[in-house]
Design a protein around this motif. Sequence first.
Motif, PDB file in Angstrom:
ATOM      1  N   VAL A 127      46.563  10.891  -9.257  1.00 49.60           N
ATOM      2  CA  VAL A 127      47.658  11.817  -8.966  1.00 49.60           C
ATOM      3  C   VAL A 127      48.469  11.184  -7.848  1.00 49.60           C
ATOM      4  O   VAL A 127      47.920  10.831  -6.800  1.00 49.60           O
ATOM      5  CB  VAL A 127      47.141  13.203  -8.514  1.00 49.60           C
ATOM      6  CG1 VAL A 127      48.312  14.123  -8.198  1.00 49.60           C
ATOM      7  CG2 VAL A 127      46.235  13.805  -9.570  1.00 49.60           C
ATOM      8  N   GLY A 128      49.759  11.010  -8.072  1.00 50.03           N
ATOM      9  CA  GLY A 128      50.613  10.398  -7.060  1.00 50.03           C
ATOM     10  C   GLY A 128      51.840  11.233  -6.787  1.00 50.03           C
ATOM     11  O   GLY A 128      52.293  11.998  -7.651  1.00 50.03           O
ATOM     12  N   ASP A 139      52.335  21.363   5.267  1.00 46.86           N
ATOM     13  CA  ASP A 139      52.950  20.235   4.586  1.00 46.86           C
ATOM     14  C   ASP A 139      53.162  20.577   3.116  1.00 46.86           C
ATOM     15  O   ASP A 139      52.583  21.538   2.600  1.00 46.86           O
ATOM     16  CB  ASP A 139      52.065  18.988   4.700  1.00 46.86           C
ATOM     17  CG  ASP A 139      51.908  18.513   6.141  1.00 46.86           C
ATOM     18  OD1 ASP A 139      52.787  18.818   6.971  1.00 46.86           O
ATOM     19  OD2 ASP A 139      50.913  17.840   6.431  1.00 46.86           O
ATOM     20  N   PHE A 140      53.989  19.788   2.459  1.00 46.21           N
ATOM     21  CA  PHE A 140      54.243  19.956   1.029  1.00 46.21           C
ATOM     22  C   PHE A 140      53.893  18.664   0.306  1.00 46.21           C
ATOM     23  O   PHE A 140      54.108  17.577   0.845  1.00 46.21           O
ATOM     24  CB  PHE A 140      55.717  20.275   0.755  1.00 46.21           C
ATOM     25  CG  PHE A 140      56.161  21.611   1.246  1.00 46.21           C
ATOM     26  CD1 PHE A 140      55.770  22.778   0.606  1.00 46.21           C
ATOM     27  CD2 PHE A 140      56.997  21.708   2.344  1.00 46.21           C
ATOM     28  CE1 PHE A 140      56.189  24.005   1.078  1.00 46.21           C
ATOM     29  CE2 PHE A 140      57.416  22.933   2.810  1.00 46.21           C
ATOM     30  CZ  PHE A 140      57.014  24.076   2.173  1.00 46.21           C
ATOM     31  N   PHE A 141      53.399  18.785  -0.922  1.00 46.07           N
ATOM     32  CA  PHE A 141      53.140  17.639  -1.779  1.00 46.07           C
ATOM     33  C   PHE A 141      54.019  17.763  -3.003  1.00 46.07           C
ATOM     34  O   PHE A 141      53.977  18.775  -3.700  1.00 46.07           O
ATOM     35  CB  PHE A 141      51.665  17.583  -2.196  1.00 46.07           C
ATOM     36  CG  PHE A 141      51.347  16.482  -3.163  1.00 46.07           C
ATOM     37  CD1 PHE A 141      51.344  15.150  -2.754  1.00 46.07           C
ATOM     38  CD2 PHE A 141      51.054  16.763  -4.487  1.00 46.07           C
ATOM     39  CE1 PHE A 141      51.057  14.127  -3.639  1.00 46.07           C
ATOM     40  CE2 PHE A 141      50.758  15.751  -5.386  1.00 46.07           C
ATOM     41  CZ  PHE A 141      50.764  14.432  -4.957  1.00 46.07           C
ATOM     42  N   GLN A 142      54.849  16.743  -3.257  1.00 52.05           N
ATOM     43  CA  GLN A 142      55.655  16.720  -4.476  1.00 52.05           C
ATOM     44  C   GLN A 142      54.998  15.760  -5.457  1.00 52.05           C
ATOM     45  O   GLN A 142      55.050  14.543  -5.268  1.00 52.05           O
ATOM     46  CB  GLN A 142      57.086  16.263  -4.221  1.00 52.05           C
ATOM     47  CG  GLN A 142      57.876  16.241  -5.518  1.00 52.05           C
ATOM     48  CD  GLN A 142      59.235  15.608  -5.381  1.00 52.05           C
ATOM     49  OE1 GLN A 142      59.423  14.668  -4.632  1.00 52.05           O
ATOM     50  NE2 GLN A 142      60.184  16.149  -6.113  1.00 52.05           N
ATOM     51  N   GLU A 147      47.937  10.691 -14.165  1.00 53.23           N
ATOM     52  CA  GLU A 147      47.449   9.929 -15.312  1.00 53.23           C
ATOM     53  C   GLU A 147      45.935   9.895 -15.332  1.00 53.23           C
ATOM     54  O   GLU A 147      45.295   9.904 -14.284  1.00 53.23           O
ATOM     55  CB  GLU A 147      47.924   8.473 -15.251  1.00 53.23           C
ATOM     56  CG  GLU A 147      49.386   8.264 -15.446  1.00 53.23           C
ATOM     57  CD  GLU A 147      49.730   6.785 -15.413  1.00 53.23           C
ATOM     58  OE1 GLU A 147      50.840   6.471 -15.839  1.00 53.23           O
ATOM     59  OE2 GLU A 147      48.909   5.959 -14.968  1.00 53.23           O
ATOM     60  N   LEU A 148      45.400   9.818 -16.522  1.00 50.65           N
ATOM     61  CA  LEU A 148      43.983   9.553 -16.717  1.00 50.65           C
ATOM     62  C   LEU A 148      43.890   8.117 -17.206  1.00 50.65           C
ATOM     63  O   LEU A 148      44.515   7.754 -18.209  1.00 50.65           O
ATOM     64  CB  LEU A 148      43.383  10.504 -17.742  1.00 50.65           C
ATOM     65  CG  LEU A 148      43.517  11.997 -17.429  1.00 50.65           C
ATOM     66  CD1 LEU A 148      42.940  12.825 -18.566  1.00 50.65           C
ATOM     67  CD2 LEU A 148      42.839  12.328 -16.118  1.00 50.65           C
ATOM     68  N   ARG A 149      43.159   7.295 -16.464  1.00 47.59           N
ATOM     69  CA  ARG A 149      42.958   5.898 -16.844  1.00 47.59           C
ATOM     70  C   ARG A 149      41.561   5.765 -17.409  1.00 47.59           C
ATOM     71  O   ARG A 149      40.604   6.306 -16.861  1.00 47.59           O
ATOM     72  CB  ARG A 149      43.099   4.971 -15.631  1.00 47.59           C
ATOM     73  CG  ARG A 149      44.434   5.048 -14.935  1.00 47.59           C
ATOM     74  CD  ARG A 149      45.471   4.228 -15.694  1.00 47.59           C
ATOM     75  NE  ARG A 149      46.745   4.299 -15.028  1.00 47.59           N
ATOM     76  CZ  ARG A 149      47.213   3.366 -14.210  1.00 47.59           C
ATOM     77  NH1 ARG A 149      46.499   2.293 -13.950  1.00 47.59           N
ATOM     78  NH2 ARG A 149      48.397   3.503 -13.663  1.00 47.59           N
ATOM     79  N   TYR A 163      50.886  14.839 -16.641  1.00 46.48           N
ATOM     80  CA  TYR A 163      51.749  15.451 -15.630  1.00 46.48           C
ATOM     81  C   TYR A 163      52.288  16.808 -16.105  1.00 46.48           C
ATOM     82  O   TYR A 163      52.147  17.808 -15.411  1.00 46.48           O
ATOM     83  CB  TYR A 163      52.918  14.520 -15.284  1.00 46.48           C
ATOM     84  CG  TYR A 163      53.799  15.091 -14.213  1.00 46.48           C
ATOM     85  CD1 TYR A 163      53.590  14.774 -12.883  1.00 46.48           C
ATOM     86  CD2 TYR A 163      54.821  15.983 -14.509  1.00 46.48           C
ATOM     87  CE1 TYR A 163      54.377  15.315 -11.880  1.00 46.48           C
ATOM     88  CE2 TYR A 163      55.616  16.528 -13.521  1.00 46.48           C
ATOM     89  CZ  TYR A 163      55.388  16.193 -12.205  1.00 46.48           C
ATOM     90  OH  TYR A 163      56.158  16.743 -11.220  1.00 46.48           O
ATOM     91  N   ARG A 164      52.935  16.809 -17.255  1.00 40.85           N
ATOM     92  CA  ARG A 164      53.591  18.042 -17.741  1.00 40.85           C
ATOM     93  C   ARG A 164      52.572  19.167 -17.903  1.00 40.85           C
ATOM     94  O   ARG A 164      52.845  20.312 -17.549  1.00 40.85           O
ATOM     95  CB  ARG A 164      54.331  17.789 -19.046  1.00 40.85           C
ATOM     96  CG  ARG A 164      55.068  19.020 -19.560  1.00 40.85           C
ATOM     97  CD  ARG A 164      55.882  18.747 -20.811  1.00 40.85           C
ATOM     98  NE  ARG A 164      57.163  18.141 -20.565  1.00 40.85           N
ATOM     99  CZ  ARG A 164      58.236  18.794 -20.124  1.00 40.85           C
ATOM    100  NH1 ARG A 164      58.156  20.071 -19.862  1.00 40.85           N
ATOM    101  NH2 ARG A 164      59.369  18.170 -19.937  1.00 40.85           N
ATOM    102  N   GLU A 165      51.412  18.836 -18.411  1.00 39.02           N
ATOM    103  CA  GLU A 165      50.363  19.837 -18.609  1.00 39.02           C
ATOM    104  C   GLU A 165      49.926  20.444 -17.274  1.00 39.02           C
ATOM    105  O   GLU A 165      49.677  21.646 -17.169  1.00 39.02           O
ATOM    106  CB  GLU A 165      49.169  19.173 -19.294  1.00 39.02           C
ATOM    107  CG  GLU A 165      48.031  20.097 -19.610  1.00 39.02           C
ATOM    108  CD  GLU A 165      46.878  19.351 -20.275  1.00 39.02           C
ATOM    109  OE1 GLU A 165      45.745  19.832 -20.138  1.00 39.02           O
ATOM    110  OE2 GLU A 165      47.105  18.314 -20.903  1.00 39.02           O
ATOM    111  N   ALA A 166      49.867  19.622 -16.233  1.00 42.10           N
ATOM    112  CA  ALA A 166      49.395  20.095 -14.929  1.00 42.10           C
ATOM    113  C   ALA A 166      50.503  20.714 -14.082  1.00 42.10           C
ATOM    114  O   ALA A 166      50.283  21.715 -13.401  1.00 42.10           O
ATOM    115  CB  ALA A 166      48.756  18.937 -14.163  1.00 42.10           C
TER     116      ALA A 166
END
Length: 196
Positions: A127-128, A139-142, A147-149, A163-166
């Motif tokens: 997750v990035g 704080d905020f995280f954007q 990805e699942l590797r 990403y879209r699913e989460a």
Amino acid sequence: FAPHVGIDGEGRVGALQREGQSAVSKACGAAIGSYKAIQAKAEQARKEGLLPPSAVRDIPDYDNDPFDPELGIIIDLLTPRLKGLEQAAEPITFVTYMMYTIVRDLLDNCIKETPDVWEWASEVALVGGVMVNRKSGGDFFQPLSFELRRSVSVANGRPTDVYREAFGPRPDLLPILGSEDAVRRVLGPSKPGEGA
């Protein structure tokens, strides 16, 4: 993984008065110090109006040692990624997103260059994004990627974008970054070898 950036009470991107500190400092100091060093080399372009002004340009560099090897590495990795900066709404925001691409590519290279990671796991979740630090209110995280590797033995080693699913739709970065090219570089896949 997430590079960070501060936003102070006046709305200056790259500035932050942290709890317990009496003065405003830079956040991320290494990214801003590297950008300022690059900017100093391009001073003539700035004078000619080719680079946008930075709201944190005049905050003193108390925390940056000119002999710090981290700065040299960031300068080398950041310089070629500043293409399109002149179209951005705010330079430190642009730099922060480019720092994200540096960390993403370095992490991607690290996974690819460490084949024994798959001796211990068959899947790794990455997750990035960008962490926004503030003096108060949390704080905020954007998030920018998720990805699942998998190892080559599982699903041919191809990453699965979740990403879209989460998180739903990806953020619209065009007004911030100023060009489709810059948006593609941030939201697109890692470019192996560019972060090494």
